[in-house]
Write an enzyme that holds these catalytic residues in place. Structure first.
Site, PDB file in Angstrom:
ATOM      1  N   LYS A 182       0.834  -1.195   0.000  1.00 37.45           N
ATOM      2  CA  LYS A 182       0.000   0.000   0.000  1.00 37.45           C
ATOM      3  C   LYS A 182       0.870   1.246   0.000  1.00 37.45           C
ATOM      4  O   LYS A 182       1.875   1.327   0.720  1.00 37.45           O
ATOM      5  CB  LYS A 182      -0.909  -0.027   1.239  1.00 37.45           C
ATOM      6  CG  LYS A 182      -1.926   1.100   1.309  1.00 37.45           C
ATOM      7  CD  LYS A 182      -2.845   0.901   2.515  1.00 37.45           C
ATOM      8  CE  LYS A 182      -3.882   2.006   2.631  1.00 37.45           C
ATOM      9  NZ  LYS A 182      -4.789   1.790   3.791  1.00 37.45           N
ATOM     10  N   SER A 193      -9.349   2.172   2.465  1.00 40.01           N
ATOM     11  CA  SER A 193      -8.369   2.829   1.621  1.00 40.01           C
ATOM     12  C   SER A 193      -7.336   1.889   1.016  1.00 40.01           C
ATOM     13  O   SER A 193      -6.546   2.309   0.161  1.00 40.01           O
ATOM     14  CB  SER A 193      -7.640   3.915   2.441  1.00 40.01           C
ATOM     15  OG  SER A 193      -6.921   3.350   3.519  1.00 40.01           O
ATOM     16  N   SER A 225     -10.086   0.079   6.629  1.00 42.64           N
ATOM     17  CA  SER A 225      -9.416   0.182   5.341  1.00 42.64           C
ATOM     18  C   SER A 225      -8.838  -1.110   4.797  1.00 42.64           C
ATOM     19  O   SER A 225      -8.452  -1.170   3.637  1.00 42.64           O
ATOM     20  CB  SER A 225      -8.313   1.242   5.407  1.00 42.64           C
ATOM     21  OG  SER A 225      -8.875   2.524   5.532  1.00 42.64           O
TER      22      SER A 225
END
Length: 449
Positions: A78, A152, A176
């Site tokens: 990420k 996210s 997330s």
């Protein structure tokens, strides 16, 4: 070359350790799939093609190759965690395009275990929202590319679901990991506080954010979690019978839950009951103030992360979110409201070992330029479809998203498992039972196109 793209991390690592395939061959196949499919998915902000092949060769040369748990396994990271030699942009034009001098500790542990970092994945700006889009692209759900992958950790989830990598690293501050995993048919675990090193943004959103794995199987999830935690997560050959509360009411007042998700909970409860667990319908005593508490922490975390950035370069929804949060930073730092929530919910988890809920309230919003839309529209869209995740960031307790059932569109549905502090092994055991008794598809159809 064999068909290694689409295989599990455990399968790939075993084959590399056994010299049936080289790390370079594995990396090359995954990079070819990324090149072919990611234009439709939008999982990656940066693909490290040449660097990944060089890393794969380095893994192959290591004397300890036969002992590496993730030998030659491609992994996506990420884009809010440092990867040595790469910038981490956090989804924003306001962040510096400066290469990191060192790996984040979780990335370093993955590399030490033999994993090969093939790229950095897309996130919404500052990882604020439950949809992933912005100046670096839009991450779409590989099961239905008209829908967002979630956020996210949306790019990381999309990459795994499309078979671009077998596992990916993400993090979870208000859902997330669990939101995109539920959208994309993956299994994930937000660890409880302290199991996996955090170090996310400017203070881990007051300790609410945790790093964790995204995978297609519980075996891979357990494997990657052990590497991230620096210690093997134990399993039981014959898991004991658990006391499970099944709840379908939204924790946030006024948010309704759609039928596919309530059905998934009831059917999962039935599967677990037939497996010998004691399952009862019971709703946790969520306080009416939970929505306000969550909003204060959510906005305050963004306010802290936005400090020092050029606000003119931030998207409007991010600017508003941070501006609202600045007034809450002081009260949130005390931790008083989080402690009151733990005290309220602890007796419930004395009576029950595990809570079973819907992972989401409804399917994800359509993919689109949410970063160009107003703040209130974004907040309402996020709240309407993901009310079940924030309580467990506020408490700091472990929570999982597990694929279960199917939406009318054919995309996966999912349930959430929540446990008391230190119960990660219990949640993994139950998830493994659900996968054994009701297997889920491992790769989205787009990956075969």
């Amino acid at each position: 070359m064999g068909d290694w793209a689409g295989r599990s991390a455990a399968e790939i690592a075993a084959a590399v350790r056994g010299k049936r395939v080289t790390p370079r061959e594995v990396a090359a196949e995954h990079l070819a799939r990324i090149e072919r499919l990611d234009g439709r998915i939008g999982a990656f902000r940066k693909v490290r093609a040449e660097a990944a092949l060089a890393e794969a060769d380095e893994v192959a040369s290591r004397a300890e190759l036969p002992e590496l748990p993730l030998a030659g396994v491609p992994v996506a990271v990420k884009d809010n965690l440092a990867v040595r030699g790469e910038s981490h942009r956090d989804g924003s034009a306001a962040t510096p395009d400066t290469p990191a001098a060192e790996d984040h500790v979780t990335v370093a542990r993955l590399r030490a275990a033999g994993a090969v970092v093939v790229g950095l994945t897309n996130v919404p700006e500052l990882c604020v929202f439950g949809t992933t889009e912005g100046v670096f692209g839009t991450a779409r759900n590989p099961w239905d590319t008209s829908r967002t992958a979630g956020g996210s950790s949306g790019g990381s989830a999309a990459a795994v679901a499309a078979g671009l990598v077998p596992i990916a690293l993400g993090n979870d501050g208000m859902g997330s990991l669990r939101i995109p995993a539920a959208n994309c048919g993956l299994v994930t675990l937000k660890p409880g506080h302290g199991l996996v090193p955090a170090g996310i943004g400017n203070g881990d959103w007051f300790g609410m954010s945790e790093n964790g794995p995204l995978a297609t199987t519980v075996e891979d999830l357990r494997l990657m979690l052990g590497v991230l935690a620096g210690a093997e997560v134990p399993g039981a050959a014959e898991p004991p019978r658990r006391r499970i509360a099944a709840a379908v009411r939204s924790p946030l007042a006024g948010v309704s839950v759609s039928r596919p998700y309530t059905t998934a909970v009831r059917e999962a409860a039935g599967v677990l009951t037939r497996a010998g667990h004691r399952v009862r319908r019971a709703e946790p005593p969520y306080p009416l103030s939970l929505g306000v508490t969550a909003l204060r922490h959510w906005t305050a975390g963004t306010a802290v992360d936005a400090e020092g950035l050029d606000r003119a370069l931030l998207a409007r929804r991010t600017r508003v979110h941070a501006a609202i949060g600045r007034r809450f930073v002081g009260p949130v730092r005390t931790g008083d409201s989080r402690e009151r929530l733990r005290a309220r919910l602890t007796p419930f988890f004395t009576e029950y070992d595990v809570l079973l809920t819907p992972a989401l309230a409804r399917r994800s919003p359509e993919a689109g330029p949410w970063h160009e839309r107003g703040w209130l529209r974004n907040v309402l869209a996020n709240t309407a479809y993901s009310p079940f995740t924030p309580p467990w960031n506020l408490t700091g307790w472990p929570a999982m998203s597990v694929p279960f059932g199917t939406l009318p569109s054919g995309a996966p549905c999912a349930v959430q498992l929540v446990g008391r502090p230190g119960s990660e092994a219990v949640l993994l055991e139950l998830a493994e039972e659900l996968q054994t008794l009701r297997p889920w598809p491992r790769t989205a159809p787009v990956a075969g196109s």
